[in-house]
Design an enzyme around this catalytic site. Structure first.
Site, PDB file in Angstrom:
ATOM      1  N   ASP A 169       0.797  -1.225   0.000  1.00  0.00           N
ATOM      2  CA  ASP A 169       0.000   0.000   0.000  1.00  0.00           C
ATOM      3  C   ASP A 169       0.838   1.288   0.000  1.00  0.00           C
ATOM      4  O   ASP A 169       0.283   2.373  -0.036  1.00  0.00           O
ATOM      5  CB  ASP A 169      -0.893   0.023   1.242  1.00  0.00           C
ATOM      6  N   TYR A 258      10.810   4.616   1.852  1.00  0.00           N
ATOM      7  CA  TYR A 258      11.684   3.592   2.432  1.00  0.00           C
ATOM      8  C   TYR A 258      13.137   3.710   1.958  1.00  0.00           C
ATOM      9  O   TYR A 258      14.029   3.100   2.559  1.00  0.00           O
ATOM     10  CB  TYR A 258      11.140   2.192   2.139  1.00  0.00           C
TER      11      TYR A 258
END
Ligand code: G6P
Ligand code: MN
Length: 436
Positions: A169, A258
């Site tokens: 997601d 990330y």
């Protein structure tokens, strides 16, 4: 057709969000039964209480079953939504703390923490796929079990014909953050993105209403105004601050947040507390709330008085199920074998790119253009280190695990890699395969 779905990892705090999303989509994705499958009896039972309550409160006649038995969980079902977390939050805490204690990034899915989780997760997930193949060979597995690239690679090797779709997601969350921060509606967008899971970049964001790529203006806004992060948990506020910093320093693309762990481990370490990590925040937050909710629901005299708010974590997974069932060909960022989708990246990499989803499954969309060397170089190292980890798992090879850990771009040197590896072997015990 009315579906039977099983939520694997049914005891997770994300289960209510999925069920409430399913309830809203009954017109396009009718359900007759939901099964919660977990190996943790207490958590699965807590969720059974919450879900039973939510079904009643919504006047639904969907039946509910909670089970610890694979045969009961999977026989006769149509879809599995998998969100298992092998080792639970207790092992997540060690994944985060062991590298931190050795001076490296400690994170759930990235860096060495992600590799420790990856080793556990492959073992548990492959058992799960094997059970599903035995009891429900025709069922679709919609997977968001982490770390996803490693899981996808291991499933591809062991069960090349499994009916599995791997989805995350994060790209949706990034797009929603951008849209909310700067007043856009992401429903008008067609985004191009490439990378590995939790390791990628937006190539462009085409906006239908103005008929052009608006990524350059979004980058400008991120640099000038920053994201709107009010209401988010501290951990995510810090994450998006570092993401803004990445955009300022590399203003040609929008990165997945990330990437902070690989490009700026120094900044991440400054913000980390080795005695209190994200796992501790979740234990003190989300997990306590579940217990309180169960108590309230069990003790309510009047069902209408209990309010329950849930996240929309499940929305994309339900959207995928709807697209499969109704053959909609909707577009999603998914984790798939490369096979030329990113032309200048090794074809056996597992990548995250836009794909169409229909009743036959997933059709990846080729980028049709090479990616820049900077991104390619970072990705090649990451692909190789993840593949070495999967090799280590299947071959029981300590040496390959050591090479994998060393190649991870969050690791300062091979001695740190080895120390962390040895501590993880000790801490994980039977959660890992034996390495010789
Ligand atoms: C995002 C990622 C997931 C990850 C989660 C962590 O949703 O896409 O892969 O598991 O963040 O969130 P948490 O609240 O558990 O730290
Ligand atoms: Mn994810």
């Amino acid at each position: 057709m009315s579906n039977i779905i099983t939520i694997a990892g049914g005891g997770s705090g994300h289960t209510p969000g999925i069920v409430l999303t399913l309830l809203k989509n009954q017109e396009f994705f009718p359900i007759k039964e939901i099964r919660l499958y977990d190996i943790d009896q207490e958590r699965n039972h807590d969720m059974e209480i919450i879900i039973d309550f939510l079904l009643k409160k919504n006047g639904s006649d969907i039946s509910l079953l909670a089970t610890l038995e694979p045969k009961e969980a999977f026989t006769g079902i149509d879809f599995v939504f998998s969100q298992i977390r092998v080792g639970g939050i207790e092992m997540r805490e060690l994944d985060e703390k062991i590298p931190l204690n050795c001076g490296a990034v400690g994170q759930e899915t990235c860096g060495l923490g992600g590799f420790s989780y990856g080793m556990r997760s492959m073992k548990g997930f492959l058992e799960l796929v094997s059970d599903i193949q035995e009891y429900a060979p025709d069922a679709w597995i919609l997977n968001y079990t982490n770390p996803e690239t490693i899981i996808a690679e291991s499933v591809r090797r062991k069960f090349p014909n499994a009916k599995i779709i791997n989805a995350c997601d994060m790209t949706i969350s990034i797009e929603e953050l951008i849209a909310d921060s700067f007043g856009y509606d992401r429903k008008n967008w067609i985004s191009e993105y490439y990378g590995l899971n939790h390791f990628g970049w937006y190539k462009n964001i085409y906006d239908r209403t103005v008929d052009k790529d608006i990524m350059p203006e979004i980058i400008e806004k991120i640099i000038q105004q920053g994201f709107k992060t009010d209401g988010l948990e501290n951990n995510w506020v810090t994450t998006y601050k570092i993401m803004e910093y990445m955009v300022k320093k590399f203003p040609t693309h929008i990165p997945n947040n990330y990437l902070q762990y690989y490009l700026y481990p120094n900044i991440v370490l400054e913000h980390s507390d080795q005695n209190y990590t994200r796992a501790n925040e979740i234990m003190d937050g989300r997990l306590k709330e579940i217990k309180e909710t169960v108590y309230q629901m069990q003790n309510a005299n009047d069902i209408t008085e209990v309010q329950y708010e849930s996240d929309s974590h499940g929305q994309y997974i339900v959207d995928m199920a709807v697209s499969i069932q109704n053959n909609l060909n909707k577009r999603f960022m998914l984790i798939v074998p490369n096979r030329g989708a990113i032309p200048n990246l090794r074809e056996d990499a597992v990548v995250e790119v836009p794909c169409y989803v229909n009743s036959k499954g997933v059709e990846p969309i080729s980028l049709r253009e090479d990616i820049p060397d900077f991104h390619k170089g970072l990705m090649e190292a990451q692909v190789a280190s993840e593949k070495l980890l999967v090799d280590a798992f299947f071959e029981n090879s300590y040496q390959k695990a050591f090479e994998s850990f060393t190649l991870n771009q969050t690791v300062p040197n091979a001695d740190v890699a080895r120390k962390v590896l040895d501590e993880f072997i000790e801490a994980n015990g039977d959660y890992w395969v034996e390495l010789n």
